[in-house]
Design an enzyme around this catalytic site. Sequence first.
Site, short mmCIF file in Angstrom:
data_model
loop_
_atom_site.label_atom_id
_atom_site.label_comp_id
_atom_site.label_asym_id
_atom_site.label_seq_id
_atom_site.Cartn_x
_atom_site.Cartn_y
_atom_site.Cartn_z
NE ARG A 148 52.24 -86.02 -68.07
CZ ARG A 148 53.12 -85.19 -67.54
NH1 ARG A 148 53.08 -83.91 -67.82
NH2 ARG A 148 54.06 -85.63 -66.73
CD GLU A 169 52.99 -64.45 -39.59
OE1 GLU A 169 52.99 -65.12 -38.56
OE2 GLU A 169 52.02 -63.77 -39.97
N GLY A 170 59.07 -64.76 -39.62
CA GLY A 170 60.29 -65.38 -39.11
C GLY A 170 60.82 -66.31 -40.18
NE ARG A 202 57.49 -67.21 -36.09
CZ ARG A 202 58.35 -66.74 -35.20
NH1 ARG A 202 58.55 -67.38 -34.07
NH2 ARG A 202 59.00 -65.61 -35.44
CD GLN A 220 61.93 -80.96 -63.53
OE1 GLN A 220 62.06 -79.77 -63.26
NE2 GLN A 220 62.56 -81.54 -64.54
N GLY A 245 56.12 -80.31 -66.55
CA GLY A 245 56.93 -80.06 -67.76
C GLY A 245 56.67 -78.68 -68.32
CB ILE A 278 53.38 -53.52 -43.25
CG1 ILE A 278 54.54 -52.91 -42.45
CG2 ILE A 278 52.12 -53.68 -42.41
CD1 ILE A 278 55.13 -53.81 -41.36
CB THR A 279 50.96 -58.72 -44.66
OG1 THR A 279 52.17 -59.41 -44.94
CG2 THR A 279 49.81 -59.43 -45.38
N1 CAA Z 1 56.36 -66.00 -26.26
C1 CAA Z 1 56.39 -65.08 -25.26
N2 CAA Z 1 57.51 -64.39 -24.94
C2 CAA Z 1 58.63 -64.64 -25.65
C3 CAA Z 1 58.67 -65.59 -26.69
C4 CAA Z 1 57.46 -66.28 -26.97
N3 CAA Z 1 57.41 -67.18 -27.96
N4 CAA Z 1 59.92 -65.61 -27.21
C5 CAA Z 1 60.65 -64.72 -26.51
N5 CAA Z 1 59.87 -64.13 -25.56
C6 CAA Z 1 60.28 -63.13 -24.58
C7 CAA Z 1 61.41 -63.76 -23.73
O1 CAA Z 1 60.85 -64.46 -22.63
C8 CAA Z 1 62.20 -62.55 -23.31
O2 CAA Z 1 61.59 -61.93 -22.21
P1 CAA Z 1 62.41 -61.80 -20.82
O3 CAA Z 1 63.65 -60.99 -21.19
O4 CAA Z 1 61.47 -61.09 -19.92
O5 CAA Z 1 62.73 -63.19 -20.43
C9 CAA Z 1 62.03 -61.58 -24.49
O6 CAA Z 1 60.88 -62.02 -25.22
C10 CAA Z 1 63.27 -61.57 -25.36
O7 CAA Z 1 63.46 -62.88 -25.83
P2 CAA Z 1 64.81 -63.32 -26.53
O8 CAA Z 1 65.97 -62.88 -25.69
O9 CAA Z 1 64.70 -64.74 -26.90
O10 CAA Z 1 64.81 -62.40 -27.84
P3 CAA Z 1 65.84 -62.31 -29.02
O11 CAA Z 1 66.20 -60.90 -29.23
O12 CAA Z 1 66.93 -63.32 -28.84
O13 CAA Z 1 64.95 -62.70 -30.31
C11 CAA Z 1 63.86 -64.08 -31.91
C12 CAA Z 1 64.27 -63.84 -30.45
C13 CAA Z 1 63.11 -65.39 -31.82
C14 CAA Z 1 65.04 -64.24 -32.86
C15 CAA Z 1 62.94 -62.92 -32.41
O14 CAA Z 1 63.69 -61.75 -32.66
C16 CAA Z 1 62.18 -63.30 -33.66
O15 CAA Z 1 61.18 -64.02 -33.60
N6 CAA Z 1 62.61 -62.77 -34.83
C17 CAA Z 1 61.86 -62.94 -36.06
C18 CAA Z 1 60.87 -61.82 -36.20
C19 CAA Z 1 59.72 -62.19 -37.08
O16 CAA Z 1 59.22 -63.30 -37.05
N7 CAA Z 1 59.25 -61.22 -37.85
C20 CAA Z 1 58.12 -61.44 -38.66
C21 CAA Z 1 57.48 -60.15 -38.96
S1 CAA Z 1 55.79 -60.25 -39.22
C22 CAA Z 1 55.54 -60.88 -40.72
O17 CAA Z 1 56.36 -61.37 -41.43
C23 CAA Z 1 54.09 -60.90 -40.90
C24 CAA Z 1 53.54 -60.67 -42.17
O18 CAA Z 1 53.09 -59.56 -42.40
C25 CAA Z 1 53.36 -61.83 -43.11
#
Ligand code: CAA
Length: 372
Positions: free
Chosen positions: A268, A356-357, A243, A329, A332, A157-158
């Site tokens: 340089r 963030e994914g 993102r 690179q 150097g 968690i950031t």
């Molecule tokens: N906007 C709105 N709704 C969305 C959406 C979007 N972009 N993407 C999916 N949904 C909804 C879908 O419509 C669906 O709803 P319904 O069932 O009602 O249709 C529901 O969400 C489920 O969608 P999926 O079936 O596509 O979900 P999934 O389980 O296949 O997962 C995934 C999709 C894209 C892989 C998702 O799990 C994902 O994004 N994973 C990565 C998680 C991530 O980015 N974590 C980052 C953590 S935070 C971080 O890193 C921050 C930090 O502190 C720097």
Amino acid sequence: MNFDLAPQHEAFRASVRELAQGVAEPLAAEVDRDHRFPEEAVAAAASAGLMGVLIPQQYGGAGLDALAFTLCIEELAQACASTSVIIDVHTSVGSEPILLFGTEEQRRRWLPRLASGELLGAFALTEPAAGSDAASLKTSARRVGGDYVLNGTKVFITNIGRAGVYIVFARTGPDERAAGISAFIVPADSQGLRVGQVFRKMGLNGSPTGELVLENVSVPAANRLAAEGEGFTVAMRALDSGRIGISGQALGIAQAAVDQARALLVARPREQGDDFTLADLATRVESARLLAYQAAWLCSRGKPFTREASMAKLHCTDTAMAVALDALQLAGEEGVVSGSPFERHMRDAKALQIYEGSNQIQRHVIARDLLR
Ligand code: CAA
């Protein structure tokens, strides 16, 4: 087609650049070396109104759009990547869910304090066994009278320990996937909420990252964001704009690497091929910038932007990593000395391909949209 920034975007970028170069950049090496939070830079950003860039003026923010947000994060990252991720996470995934999904009462209660920087925001989705597959999270939120009682552990968690408020995702329903997830606004001073392990990272050292432990944390039902079962949509929508912010962060790191490589080559004697390498670095950054600004532009206009945000995140962060490596690179031996900006940019860039994914997840989102 017009590639010029509007005068208000130009002016905003210039004002952020002045602050970033004046306050954040001089601290960047020290913040990295000492793994310390860049207090002065975050305080200066708050005084300048940069903690509420996306928050409408009626809630105390600047009321600017996604392009302004991207420019802001890019300028901050060019100066200090740690400062940029703190403010990026606060602004996008840490605050925007309340703006996008909050009731009027929730907006009035939380947004002015987030916009002023009195509260830092954070986003608690990831769990030890639920990273890329966010829908498999296990943290529970059990309804007890007018409250929900939260139990579970969030990780990576950031803004951990610094945040005044966490957007926490927890399971409220029997559905084991997305439909069982709800979102909550959880104040950091809630009883039963504590910071677990804080990680020592290879880069972004000024930005605290760690575990959030929730043990029987009682949250009023008034703190639930959106309806029960809509939490996953809240998370996904927040990550879409998050993102774009990460793309801006990547651009800032990459641009800093290019500028430092250029300064080195000016100072340089150049070896054969150095100027071609520099040209390639600058071209890669410029092409990535176009993708990021396009995603921000689509978002600002209320058009669908999920695919473009993922493309921007994928391409900008891969570009930042590649450019940081090539710039090192080019530098150097000087580049590998601990404390050189070249090695810092390389270490800072890596996490962006993961958080963030991960970039594998971005490819999944892009392909899913193409094959829909
Ligand atoms: N906007 C709105 N709704 C969305 C959406 C979007 N972009 N993407 C999916 N949904 C909804 C879908 O419509 C669906 O709803 P319904 O069932 O009602 O249709 C529901 O969400 C489920 O969608 P999926 O079936 O596509 O979900 P999934 O389980 O296949 O997962 C995934 C999709 C894209 C892989 C998702 O799990 C994902 O994004 N994973 C990565 C998680 C991530 O980015 N974590 C980052 C953590 S935070 C971080 O890193 C921050 C930090 O502190 C720097």
